[in-house]
Design a protein around this motif. Sequence first.
Motif, PDB file in Angstrom:
ATOM      1  N   VAL A   1       0.739  -1.401   0.484  1.00  0.00           N
ATOM      2  CA  VAL A   1       0.129  -0.043   0.436  1.00  0.00           C
ATOM      3  C   VAL A   1       0.616   1.200   0.122  1.00  0.00           C
ATOM      4  O   VAL A   1       1.946   1.575   0.701  1.00  0.00           O
ATOM      5  CB  VAL A   1      -0.846  -0.165   1.076  1.00  0.00           C
ATOM      6  CG1 VAL A   1      -1.501   1.163   1.088  1.00  0.00           C
ATOM      7  CG2 VAL A   1      -2.084  -1.039   0.876  1.00  0.00           C
ATOM      8  N   VAL A   2       0.579   2.181  -0.635  1.00  0.00           N
ATOM      9  CA  VAL A   2       0.941   3.639  -1.173  1.00  0.00           C
ATOM     10  C   VAL A   2       0.180   5.014  -0.570  1.00  0.00           C
ATOM     11  O   VAL A   2      -0.895   4.789  -0.890  1.00  0.00           O
ATOM     12  CB  VAL A   2       2.006   3.698  -2.282  1.00  0.00           C
ATOM     13  CG1 VAL A   2       2.754   4.926  -2.185  1.00  0.00           C
ATOM     14  CG2 VAL A   2       2.439   2.519  -2.208  1.00  0.00           C
ATOM     15  N   THR A   3       0.165   5.376   0.338  1.00  0.00           N
ATOM     16  CA  THR A   3      -0.014   6.333   0.900  1.00  0.00           C
ATOM     17  C   THR A   3      -0.384   7.701   0.095  1.00  0.00           C
ATOM     18  O   THR A   3       0.778   8.422  -0.212  1.00  0.00           O
ATOM     19  CB  THR A   3      -0.986   6.880   2.585  1.00  0.00           C
ATOM     20  OG1 THR A   3       0.595   7.563   2.188  1.00  0.00           O
ATOM     21  CG2 THR A   3      -0.959   5.922   2.739  1.00  0.00           C
ATOM     22  N   VAL A   4      -1.189   8.734  -0.957  1.00  0.00           N
ATOM     23  CA  VAL A   4      -0.996   9.211  -1.361  1.00  0.00           C
ATOM     24  C   VAL A   4      -2.161  10.672  -1.524  1.00  0.00           C
ATOM     25  O   VAL A   4      -3.384  10.415  -1.603  1.00  0.00           O
ATOM     26  CB  VAL A   4      -1.057   8.975  -2.923  1.00  0.00           C
ATOM     27  CG1 VAL A   4      -1.350   9.920  -4.207  1.00  0.00           C
ATOM     28  CG2 VAL A   4       0.140   7.356  -3.198  1.00  0.00           C
ATOM     29  N   GLY A   5      -1.530  11.759  -1.978  1.00  0.00           N
ATOM     30  CA  GLY A   5      -2.429  12.734  -1.210  1.00  0.00           C
ATOM     31  C   GLY A   5      -2.285  13.768  -2.227  1.00  0.00           C
ATOM     32  O   GLY A   5      -1.147  13.625  -2.748  1.00  0.00           O
ATOM     33  N   LEU A   6      -2.629  14.769  -2.268  1.00  0.00           N
ATOM     34  CA  LEU A   6      -2.642  16.135  -3.324  1.00  0.00           C
ATOM     35  C   LEU A   6      -1.656  17.322  -3.032  1.00  0.00           C
ATOM     36  O   LEU A   6      -0.985  18.247  -2.787  1.00  0.00           O
ATOM     37  CB  LEU A   6      -4.433  16.590  -3.231  1.00  0.00           C
ATOM     38  CG  LEU A   6      -5.261  15.479  -4.211  1.00  0.00           C
ATOM     39  CD1 LEU A   6      -6.294  17.104  -4.904  1.00  0.00           C
ATOM     40  CD2 LEU A   6      -5.407  15.543  -5.424  1.00  0.00           C
ATOM     41  N   ARG A   7      -1.447  16.858  -1.639  1.00  0.00           N
ATOM     42  CA  ARG A   7      -1.059  17.841  -0.357  1.00  0.00           C
ATOM     43  C   ARG A   7      -0.307  16.399   0.241  1.00  0.00           C
ATOM     44  O   ARG A   7      -0.167  15.762   0.567  1.00  0.00           O
ATOM     45  CB  ARG A   7      -1.723  18.611  -0.262  1.00  0.00           C
ATOM     46  CG  ARG A   7      -2.448  18.112   1.647  1.00  0.00           C
ATOM     47  CD  ARG A   7      -3.113  19.732   2.140  1.00  0.00           C
ATOM     48  NE  ARG A   7      -4.779  19.041   0.598  1.00  0.00           N
ATOM     49  CZ  ARG A   7      -5.197  20.053   0.258  1.00  0.00           C
ATOM     50  NH1 ARG A   7      -5.111  21.162   0.648  1.00  0.00           N
ATOM     51  NH2 ARG A   7      -6.373  19.763  -0.234  1.00  0.00           N
ATOM     52  N   ASP A   8       1.498  17.712   0.534  1.00  0.00           N
ATOM     53  CA  ASP A   8       2.038  16.499   2.016  1.00  0.00           C
ATOM     54  C   ASP A   8       1.432  16.385   3.359  1.00  0.00           C
ATOM     55  O   ASP A   8       2.317  15.771   4.099  1.00  0.00           O
ATOM     56  CB  ASP A   8       3.957  17.521   1.486  1.00  0.00           C
ATOM     57  CG  ASP A   8       3.522  18.838   1.958  1.00  0.00           C
ATOM     58  OD1 ASP A   8       2.893  19.114   2.149  1.00  0.00           O
ATOM     59  OD2 ASP A   8       4.925  18.934   1.420  1.00  0.00           O
ATOM     60  N   LYS A   9       0.543  17.281   3.806  1.00  0.00           N
ATOM     61  CA  LYS A   9       0.264  17.244   4.996  1.00  0.00           C
ATOM     62  C   LYS A   9      -1.212  17.337   4.795  1.00  0.00           C
ATOM     63  O   LYS A   9      -1.757  18.050   4.480  1.00  0.00           O
ATOM     64  CB  LYS A   9       0.720  17.631   5.148  1.00  0.00           C
ATOM     65  CG  LYS A   9       0.638  18.070   7.424  1.00  0.00           C
ATOM     66  CD  LYS A   9       1.122  19.656   8.214  1.00  0.00           C
ATOM     67  CE  LYS A   9       0.367  19.640   9.395  1.00  0.00           C
ATOM     68  NZ  LYS A   9       1.149  20.611  10.574  1.00  0.00           N
ATOM     69  N   LEU A  10      -2.258  16.079   5.347  1.00  0.00           N
ATOM     70  CA  LEU A  10      -3.610  16.135   5.646  1.00  0.00           C
ATOM     71  C   LEU A  10      -4.093  16.226   6.303  1.00  0.00           C
ATOM     72  O   LEU A  10      -3.624  15.740   7.461  1.00  0.00           O
ATOM     73  CB  LEU A  10      -3.938  14.720   4.379  1.00  0.00           C
ATOM     74  CG  LEU A  10      -3.765  14.282   2.978  1.00  0.00           C
ATOM     75  CD1 LEU A  10      -3.462  12.608   2.486  1.00  0.00           C
ATOM     76  CD2 LEU A  10      -4.370  15.500   2.365  1.00  0.00           C
TER      77      LEU A  10
ATOM     78  N   PRO B   1       1.197  11.844   3.682  1.00  0.00           N
ATOM     79  CA  PRO B   1       1.214  10.279   2.845  1.00  0.00           C
ATOM     80  C   PRO B   1       2.941  10.636   2.964  1.00  0.00           C
ATOM     81  O   PRO B   1       3.663  11.146   2.850  1.00  0.00           O
ATOM     82  CB  PRO B   1       0.932  10.669   2.012  1.00  0.00           C
ATOM     83  CG  PRO B   1      -0.188  12.637   2.425  1.00  0.00           C
ATOM     84  CD  PRO B   1       0.050  12.939   3.301  1.00  0.00           C
ATOM     85  N   GLU B   2       2.982   9.025   2.423  1.00  0.00           N
ATOM     86  CA  GLU B   2       4.252   8.465   1.547  1.00  0.00           C
ATOM     87  C   GLU B   2       4.106   9.613   0.190  1.00  0.00           C
ATOM     88  O   GLU B   2       5.713   9.960   0.049  1.00  0.00           O
ATOM     89  CB  GLU B   2       3.932   7.038   1.528  1.00  0.00           C
ATOM     90  CG  GLU B   2       3.913   6.778   1.819  1.00  0.00           C
ATOM     91  CD  GLU B   2       3.916   5.229   1.767  1.00  0.00           C
ATOM     92  OE1 GLU B   2       4.534   4.274   1.718  1.00  0.00           O
ATOM     93  OE2 GLU B   2       2.499   4.686   2.282  1.00  0.00           O
ATOM     94  N   LYS B   3       3.017   9.489  -0.685  1.00  0.00           N
ATOM     95  CA  LYS B   3       3.913  10.526  -1.949  1.00  0.00           C
ATOM     96  C   LYS B   3       2.258  11.208  -2.065  1.00  0.00           C
ATOM     97  O   LYS B   3       1.440  10.980  -1.445  1.00  0.00           O
ATOM     98  CB  LYS B   3       3.581   9.784  -3.137  1.00  0.00           C
ATOM     99  CG  LYS B   3       5.184   8.192  -2.770  1.00  0.00           C
ATOM    100  CD  LYS B   3       6.337   8.542  -2.863  1.00  0.00           C
ATOM    101  CE  LYS B   3       7.093   7.408  -3.116  1.00  0.00           C
ATOM    102  NZ  LYS B   3       8.492   8.268  -3.750  1.00  0.00           N
TER     103      LYS B   3
END
Length: 193
Positions: free
Chosen positions: A37-46, A56-58
């Motif tokens: 599993v790779v956690t991904v967001g639109l920004r580097d802090k959610l 998120p990791e990426k």
Amino acid sequence: MKKILLLLADGFEAVEASVFSDVLGWNRWEGDGSTEVVTVGLRDKLTCTWNFTVLPEKTLDEIVLDEFDALAIPGGFEEAGFYEDAFSPPFLNVIRHFHANQKPIASICVASLALGKSGILQGKKATTYNHSTSIRKEQLKNFGAVVQNDLVVEDGHIITSSNPGTAFDVAFLLLENLTTKENADHVKELMGF
């Protein structure tokens, strides 16, 4: 190794995200070892629904979508800004990419509204948050989905669910679809289900 993109919108519910990382993580170490599993967001802090901060990791701009085998999306709360990310063009384009490639898409609770907004639920059976006072089923219907009253609905490669209580069911169903029923049952048993 099958890579799962855990796509996180600001305002997501941490418990709904954690089931994917836990079930698929248990599979990596104790099951058949085939999932990452790779956690991904639109920004580097959610910020989660209840102000829990997650890194998120990426970020979305750091990944190549074609490298992933499945998409998992937890729901969240409007009051926490969930739909600002979940209904944004970059978020919706990720959903469309996985759908166009017929790769598994698993969503929990109101994350199905992002699937609906993306256009992939036109004429598909789906569900969303099901509390009697909720307007979410009507919203899903307005996106063209054939709304079901079931707790978990699978139509082709798309899984939707009706509330946070279904989260483990969705994660195990995704694991089963990515591996085998026997493997998913083995991981369930190891986790005490």
